[in-house]
Design a protein around this motif. Structure first.
Motif, short mmCIF file in Angstrom:
data_model
loop_
_atom_site.label_atom_id
_atom_site.label_comp_id
_atom_site.label_asym_id
_atom_site.label_seq_id
_atom_site.Cartn_x
_atom_site.Cartn_y
_atom_site.Cartn_z
N VAL A 1 -13.38 -13.05 0.97
CA VAL A 1 -12.11 -13.68 1.34
C VAL A 1 -11.37 -12.70 2.24
N THR A 2 -10.45 -13.24 3.01
CA THR A 2 -9.65 -12.42 3.92
C THR A 2 -8.19 -12.46 3.49
N GLU A 3 -7.57 -11.30 3.49
CA GLU A 3 -6.15 -11.18 3.15
C GLU A 3 -5.40 -10.69 4.39
N VAL A 4 -4.24 -11.27 4.64
CA VAL A 4 -3.38 -10.90 5.76
C VAL A 4 -1.99 -10.59 5.21
N GLY A 5 -1.38 -9.54 5.71
CA GLY A 5 -0.04 -9.24 5.22
C GLY A 5 0.61 -8.06 5.90
N PHE A 6 1.64 -7.56 5.24
CA PHE A 6 2.45 -6.43 5.73
C PHE A 6 2.46 -5.33 4.68
N TRP A 7 2.67 -4.09 5.13
CA TRP A 7 2.73 -2.96 4.22
C TRP A 7 3.89 -2.04 4.57
N GLN A 8 4.30 -1.27 3.57
CA GLN A 8 5.32 -0.23 3.74
C GLN A 8 4.84 1.00 2.98
N LEU A 9 5.13 2.18 3.51
CA LEU A 9 4.81 3.45 2.84
C LEU A 9 6.09 4.23 2.60
N PHE A 10 6.15 4.90 1.44
CA PHE A 10 7.33 5.68 1.06
C PHE A 10 6.92 7.10 0.65
N ASP A 11 7.84 8.05 0.90
CA ASP A 11 7.58 9.43 0.51
C ASP A 11 8.10 9.70 -0.91
#
Length: 158
Positions: free
Chosen positions: A112-122
């Motif tokens: 399956v394929t997943e599409v989306g957005f990400w965020q990274l935090f320190d």
């Protein structure tokens, strides 16, 4: 005599078809199972950074994975997730993150394929980067694993 033989044979074939159809999960059931597994896996992935535990991160990926970060060569194979975790943790200071899945599509049987957005935090919970992703998930004996992971930042290259 022929009719007596043909009718029972047709009934047997029809019965076999009905039983076989009932034994197979529906495509929507397969996809729903995949979506639940992906959501659970995504929920665990950033715990690896918060805890400094690379094993949680590594377990999200298939042994034959490719991780394809922007502006860098692809990382391939069983060692790729550990190498990528070390880069994120040590070089970029990632300690937490968030995925927002927009869509998961496919038949849910093997891929399956997943599409989306990400965020990274320190460590101070300050956002250090964000972007979008496209992940091809593979169903393995160990469950749904990331097979091809491609992503890019929304921030301009510096």
């Amino acid at each position: 005599m022929k009719k007596l033989f043909i009718i029972p044979l047709q009934l047997i074939l029809l019965s076999c078809l009905l039983i076989n159809c009932q034994a197979q999960p529906s495509p929507s059931a397969n996809l729903e199972e995949a979506k639940k597994a992906i959501a659970a896996s995504n929920g665990i992935l950033f715990q690896a950074f918060a805890k400094g535990d690379s094993s949680l991160f590594i377990d999200r990926y298939a042994k034959d994975c490719w991780i394809m970060p922007p502006n860098a060569p692809a990382l391939c194979g069983a060692e790729a997730p550990l190498e990528f975790f070390k880069l994120g943790y040590n070089k970029f200071g990632v300690r937490n993150g968030k995925f927002t899945t927009i869509d998961v599509f496919g038949d849910g049987v093997k891929f399956v394929t997943e599409v989306g957005f990400w965020q990274l935090f320190d460590a101070n919970n300050k956002q250090i980067d964000n972007g979008k992703f496209l992940v091809l998930w593979k169903k393995t004996p160990g469950g749904w694993k990331m097979f091809r992971d491609s992503f890019s930042s929304d921030r301009p290259k510096q």
